[in-house]
Write a protein that holds these residues in place. Structure first.
Motif, PDB file in Angstrom:
ATOM      1  N   ARG A 299       0.812  -1.216   0.000  1.00 35.87           N
ATOM      2  CA  ARG A 299       0.000   0.000   0.000  1.00 35.87           C
ATOM      3  C   ARG A 299       0.844   1.265   0.000  1.00 35.87           C
ATOM      4  NH1 ARG A 299      -2.391  -4.246   1.009  1.00 35.87           N
ATOM      5  NH2 ARG A 299      -4.643  -4.487   0.778  1.00 35.87           N
ATOM      6  N   ARG A 300       2.133   1.079  -0.151  1.00 37.94           N
ATOM      7  CA  ARG A 300       3.049   2.212  -0.314  1.00 37.94           C
ATOM      8  C   ARG A 300       3.600   2.204  -1.738  1.00 37.94           C
ATOM      9  NH1 ARG A 300       4.977   0.397   4.940  1.00 37.94           N
ATOM     10  NH2 ARG A 300       6.715  -0.655   3.894  1.00 37.94           N
ATOM     11  N   PRO A 301       4.131   3.314  -2.210  1.00 33.35           N
ATOM     12  CA  PRO A 301       4.741   3.324  -3.557  1.00 33.35           C
ATOM     13  C   PRO A 301       5.872   2.297  -3.633  1.00 33.35           C
ATOM     14  CG  PRO A 301       4.447   5.558  -2.751  1.00 33.35           C
ATOM     15  CD  PRO A 301       4.129   4.652  -1.594  1.00 33.35           C
ATOM     16  N   ASP A 302       6.042   1.711  -4.809  1.00 35.23           N
ATOM     17  CA  ASP A 302       7.102   0.720  -4.995  1.00 35.23           C
ATOM     18  C   ASP A 302       8.475   1.336  -4.755  1.00 35.23           C
ATOM     19  OD1 ASP A 302       5.395  -1.375  -5.630  1.00 35.23           O
ATOM     20  OD2 ASP A 302       5.391  -0.878  -7.776  1.00 35.23           O
ATOM     21  N   SER A 303       9.349   0.521  -4.194  1.00 32.45           N
ATOM     22  CA  SER A 303      10.729   0.963  -4.022  1.00 32.45           C
ATOM     23  C   SER A 303      11.406   1.089  -5.383  1.00 32.45           C
ATOM     24  CB  SER A 303      11.492  -0.038  -3.146  1.00 32.45           C
ATOM     25  OG  SER A 303      11.594  -1.284  -3.826  1.00 32.45           O
ATOM     26  N   SER A 502       0.172   0.939 -13.537  1.00 34.21           N
ATOM     27  CA  SER A 502       0.223   2.356 -13.197  1.00 34.21           C
ATOM     28  C   SER A 502      -0.185   2.630 -11.756  1.00 34.21           C
ATOM     29  CB  SER A 502      -0.688   3.144 -14.151  1.00 34.21           C
ATOM     30  OG  SER A 502      -2.020   2.664 -14.042  1.00 34.21           O
ATOM     31  N   GLY A 503      -0.967   1.776 -11.155  1.00 34.20           N
ATOM     32  CA  GLY A 503      -1.369   1.972  -9.768  1.00 34.20           C
ATOM     33  C   GLY A 503      -2.018   0.727  -9.231  1.00 34.20           C
ATOM     34  N   ARG A 504      -1.710   0.357  -8.007  1.00 36.70           N
ATOM     35  CA  ARG A 504      -2.264  -0.866  -7.431  1.00 36.70           C
ATOM     36  C   ARG A 504      -3.364  -0.511  -6.449  1.00 36.70           C
ATOM     37  NH1 ARG A 504       2.704  -4.144  -5.176  1.00 36.70           N
ATOM     38  NH2 ARG A 504       3.373  -2.063  -4.609  1.00 36.70           N
ATOM     39  N   LYS A 505      -4.496  -1.153  -6.601  1.00 39.13           N
ATOM     40  CA  LYS A 505      -5.618  -0.937  -5.699  1.00 39.13           C
ATOM     41  C   LYS A 505      -6.035  -2.281  -5.123  1.00 39.13           C
ATOM     42  CE  LYS A 505      -7.343   3.046  -8.296  1.00 39.13           C
ATOM     43  NZ  LYS A 505      -8.484   3.618  -9.025  1.00 39.13           N
ATOM     44  N   TYR A 506      -5.993  -2.358  -3.802  1.00 41.01           N
ATOM     45  CA  TYR A 506      -6.358  -3.602  -3.137  1.00 41.01           C
ATOM     46  C   TYR A 506      -7.654  -3.357  -2.379  1.00 41.01           C
ATOM     47  CZ  TYR A 506      -1.626  -5.024  -4.266  1.00 41.01           C
ATOM     48  OH  TYR A 506      -0.482  -5.332  -4.934  1.00 41.01           O
ATOM     49  N   GLN A 507      -8.759  -3.537  -3.065  1.00 43.08           N
ATOM     50  CA  GLN A 507     -10.057  -3.329  -2.451  1.00 43.08           C
ATOM     51  C   GLN A 507     -10.829  -4.636  -2.506  1.00 43.08           C
ATOM     52  OE1 GLN A 507     -11.933  -0.059  -4.464  1.00 43.08           O
ATOM     53  NE2 GLN A 507     -10.447   1.450  -3.744  1.00 43.08           N
ATOM     54  N   LEU A 508     -10.953  -5.249  -1.353  1.00 40.27           N
ATOM     55  CA  LEU A 508     -11.669  -6.517  -1.274  1.00 40.27           C
ATOM     56  C   LEU A 508     -13.133  -6.345  -1.640  1.00 40.27           C
ATOM     57  CD1 LEU A 508     -11.343  -9.493  -0.492  1.00 40.27           C
ATOM     58  CD2 LEU A 508     -11.953  -8.875   1.850  1.00 40.27           C
ATOM     59  N   GLU A 509     -13.657  -5.129  -1.435  1.00 42.10           N
ATOM     60  CA  GLU A 509     -15.078  -4.886  -1.705  1.00 42.10           C
ATOM     61  C   GLU A 509     -15.433  -5.108  -3.169  1.00 42.10           C
ATOM     62  OE1 GLU A 509     -13.070  -2.823  -0.158  1.00 42.10           O
ATOM     63  OE2 GLU A 509     -13.737  -3.041   1.934  1.00 42.10           O
TER      64      GLU A 509
END
Length: 580
Positions: A299-303, A502-509
Motif C-alpha cells: 500500500r506504499r509506492p514501490d521501491s 500504473s497503480g495498485r488498488k487492493y479493495q476486497l469490496e
C-alpha cells in the motif's frame, strides 16, 4: 590444518525444480545461506521465500535469518537438508510477481499443493488448471505433435479427482486437451501466470492453518494469509466464520500458549486464542509479522528496486511477445510457401499424367496410321493384280470371240465345235465380269482406307499438339519466403503493460474471482461440472466436495465470504469468535 570447529558443513537445499549443495561455515547465519541460494538461482523478489527444515521433533520449521544455521534445531543429517519454499503469498499474482523465476517457483509450488490436495480444488477447476499446466510445459497445442496419449504419463490431476470419477485416462486427456487447444498463442510463462490467477481464487490458496482454541475450549482453525487472519470451524477449512484484515490489527503478542491480538479499535476487546505448543505461537507470530509487513508495503509506492524490476520485466515481456509474433509470421510464411510448393507439385503431377496420357494416345494413333498404311499398300497391290487379271481376261475373251467369229465363218466346222467354243467365250466373259467386280471392290476399299488414313494422320497431329502443350513448363507462380522480421512496433504492448502497473488498488469490496469476471469460463466450468457429475461415484465424495457444492448452490466464493465475515464492527466479530 583446519580445526574441527572450522570444518565446513555440507548443506543441501532443494528448490521446486533443482537441488543445490553448499559448504557453509559453522558461523554461517540463516540469512547468509539464504543469500547464497537466491544468488545462485538468480532470484530478486526474495521477500516471498524462506528456507524450511524438519526439526528434531519432526515438525516443519522456517530457518531464522538472524541466527546461526547450526544453532537452530535442524535435524542432524549429512548433508543438512533444507527446502527453499514460498513463505508469504501476494494478494494478486498478476500485479505483484515480477520475475519469471518468481512466477515459476510459485507455479510449481501451488501446483504441487493442488496435486497433493493441501489446497482443495474442485474437479472441473482441476481440469482447467491442468490445461494451463500443459500450456506451460508444451507451448501451443499442435495436433500433429500432441497426439492421443501424449498426457498419459503426466501428473496433472489430484488423486481424489481421478478416484471419484469413472473415467479413463483418454477421457481425462480429451477434456484437458479441449481447453489446452484454446490457449494457443499464450506464452509458456503466461500459462503459469494464468494458472496462478485461477488458483489464487481457491479458498485454501496461500493459507497457513494452525489448530487453536478459544476461551471456551472449542477446537478451531486459525488461517493466516496475505489478507489477514481468519477463524474456521474445525470441520470446515473452506469457509471462515470470523475474519480480521491486517489493517485492523495494531499489536500481536503471545505468552506461552496464549496468543493476544490487539485491534486498532481500542474500544474493542483483545482477540485471544490458545495454541497447543509454544513453538506454534512462535510460528504464528513470525507469519503474522511477515504478512503484515508485506500488506503495508503493497500500500506504499514501490521501491526503486521494485520499479526497476517491473520495468525490466515489462521490457523482457515485450521482447518475448515481439519475438513470438515474428516467429508466428515466419511460421505462417513458411506454411504459405509449403502450400504453394504443394500446389505446384500437384499441378506438375497433373501435367505429367496428362503428358503420359497424350504420349500413349499419340503412340496408339501412330500405330493405327501405320497399320492403315500397310492395309492401303496391300489393297493397292491386290488392285494392281486384279487389274492385270482383268486385262488378261479381257484379252482372252477377245481372242475367244475372234475364234468364235472365225469358226462361224468356217463352213467345215461342226456344230459341237461351235457350241464348245461359244461356251468358252461365255465363261471367259463371266470371269472378266467377276474380275472387274473384284477390281471395283478393291478400288472402293482403297478409297475407304485412304480416308481412314487421312483421318488417323489428322488425329495424330492433334495428339502431337496436345503432347507439346502438356510437356510445356507450367506457369506456376512461386514466391520465396521473405525476411519477415522487419521493423517491429512495441508501443501498444508496452503501453498496455505500463497501464496495467500504473497503480495498485487492493479493495476486497470490489474483488471478483476469474470465473466471475469471465462468462465464457463460467459457462465452460458449469458444463464440465455437469459432465463430470454424470461420471462421479457418490460413495467417494469428500467433506470438502460437499462444502464446495453448498458454496456453489448458495452463490458463494472466496471473496464474497471474506466480505461477509469482515462486515460489522470488530467488537461484534470478537464476540462471535468467543461464542464459537
Amino acid at each position: 590444518m583446519l580445526s574441527r570447529a572450522t570444518k565446513p558443513i555440507n548443506v543441501r537445499v532443494t528448490t521446486m525444480d533443482a537441488e543445490l549443495e553448499f559448504a557453509i561455515q559453522p558461523a554461517t547465519t540463516g540469512k547468509q545461506l539464504f543469500d547464497q541460494v537466491v544468488k545462485t538461482i538468480g532470484l530478486r523478489e526474495v521477500w516471498y521465500f524462506g528456507l524450511q527444515y524438519i526439526d528434531s521433533k519432526d515438525l516443519t520449521t522456517w530457518l531464522k535469518m538472524n541466527k546461526k544455521v547450526i544453532a537452530q534445531d535442524v535435524r542432524k543429517e549429512v548433508p543438512l537438508q533444507f527446502r527453499f519454499r514460498v513463505k508469504f503469498y501476494p494478494e494478486d499474482v498478476s500485479d505483484e510477481l515480477v520475475q519469471d523465476i518468481t512466477q515459476r517457483l510459485f507455479f510449481l509450488q501451488v501446483k504441487e499443493s493442488v496435486l497433493t490436495e493441501t489446497c482443495y480444488c474442485p474437479p472441473e477447476t482441476s481440469v482447467l488448471l491442468s490445461s494451463y499446466a500443459v500450456q506451460a510445459k508444451y507451448g501451443d497445442y499442435t495436433p500433429e505433435i500432441h497426439r492421443s496419449g501424449f498426457l498419459a504419463h503426466e501428473r496433472l490431476l489430484p488423486p481424489r479427482v481421478l478416484e471419484q470419477h469413472r473415467m479413463t485416462k483418454s477421457e481425462w486427456e480429451e477434456r484437458i486437451t479441449g481447453w489446452y487447444a484454446e490457449h494457443r498463442g499464450l506464452l509458456r510463462e503466461d500459462g503459469m501466470l494464468e494458472y496462478l490467477k485461477i488458483a489464487q481464487d481457491l479458498e485454501m490458496y496461500g493459507v497457513n492453518y494452525f489448530e487453536i482454541k478459544n476461551k471456551k475450549g472449542t477446537q478451531l482453525w486459525l488461517g493466516i494469509d496475505a489478507l489477514g487472519l481468519n477463524v474456521y470451524e474445525y470441520a470446515d477449512r473452506l469457509n471462515p466464520r470470523v475474519g480480521f484484515p491486517w489493517s485492523e490489527i495494531r499489536n500481536i503478542s503471545f505468552n506461552d500458549k496464549k496468543f493476544v491480538i490487539k485491534p486498532i479499535d481500542k474500544k474493542a476487546p483483545d482477540f485471544i486464542f490458545y495454541a497447543s505448543r509454544l513453538r506454534i505461537n512462535k510460528r504464528i507470530l513470525a507469519l503474522c509479522m511477515g504478512n503484515h509487513e508485506l500488506y503495508m508495503r503493497r500500500r506504499r509506492p514501490d521501491s526503486i528496486e521494485v520499479q526497476q524490476m517491473k520495468a525490466q520485466a515489462r521490457e523482457e515481456k515485450a521482447i518475448k511477445h515481439a519475438e513470438r509474433a515474428r516467429l508466428a509470421r515466419e511460421k505462417e510464411a513458411r506454411q504459405e510457401a509449403e502450400r504453394r510448393r504443394a500446389d505446384m507439385e500437384r499441378k506438375l503431377h497433373q501435367y505429367e499424367s496428362e503428358t503420359q496420357r497424350a504420349m500413349e494416345a499419340l503412340a496408339a494413333s501412330q500405330a493405327q496410321a501405320k497399320q492403315l498404311e500397310q492395309r492401303v499398300a496391300t489393297a493397292e497391290t491386290t488392285a494392281q493384280e486384279r487389274a492385270r487379271l482383268q486385262q488378261e481376261a479381257n484379252a482372252s475373251m477377245q481372242a475367244l470371240r475372234q475364234e468364235v467369229a472365225a469358226l462361224q465363218s468356217n463352213q467345215t466346222a461342226t456344230a459341237e465345235e461351235k457350241a464348245a467354243l461359244e461356251q468358252k467365250a461365255l465363261e471367259a466373259a463371266a470371269e472378266a465380269e467377276r474380275i472387274a467386280a473384284e477390281a471395283a471392290k478393291s478400288r472402293s476399299e482403297i478409297d475407304e482406307l485412304t480416308t481412314a488414313l487421312t483421318t488417323a494422320k489428322l488425329e495424330q497431329l492433334e495428339k502431337a499438339k496436345a503432347l507439346m502443350s502438356a510437356s510445356a513448363t507450367p506457369n506456376v507462380e512461386v514466391s520465396e519466403v521473405d525476411d519477415v522480421e522487419g521493423n517491429e512496433s512495441y508501443s501498444a504492448e508496452l503501453a498496455h503493460a505500463a497501464m496495467a502497473s500504473s497503480g495498485r488498488k487492493y479493495q476486497l469490496e470490489n474483488r471478483e474471482t476469474v470465473v466471475q469476471r469471465s462468462a465464457r469460463i463460467r459457462d465452460q466450468l458449469a458444463m464440465l461440472g455437469r459432465d463430470l457429475d454424470a461420471a462421479k461415484d457418490p460413495t467417494k465424495v469428500t467433506s470438502f466436495d460437499k462444502l464446495h457444492s453448498k458454496n456453489v448452490t448458495a452463490g458463494r466464493d472466496k471473496f464474497k465470504t471474506l466480505r461477509q465475515i469482515r462486515s460489522g464492527n470488530v467488537r461484534q466479530r470478537i464476540m462471535d469468535f468467543e461464542n464459537m
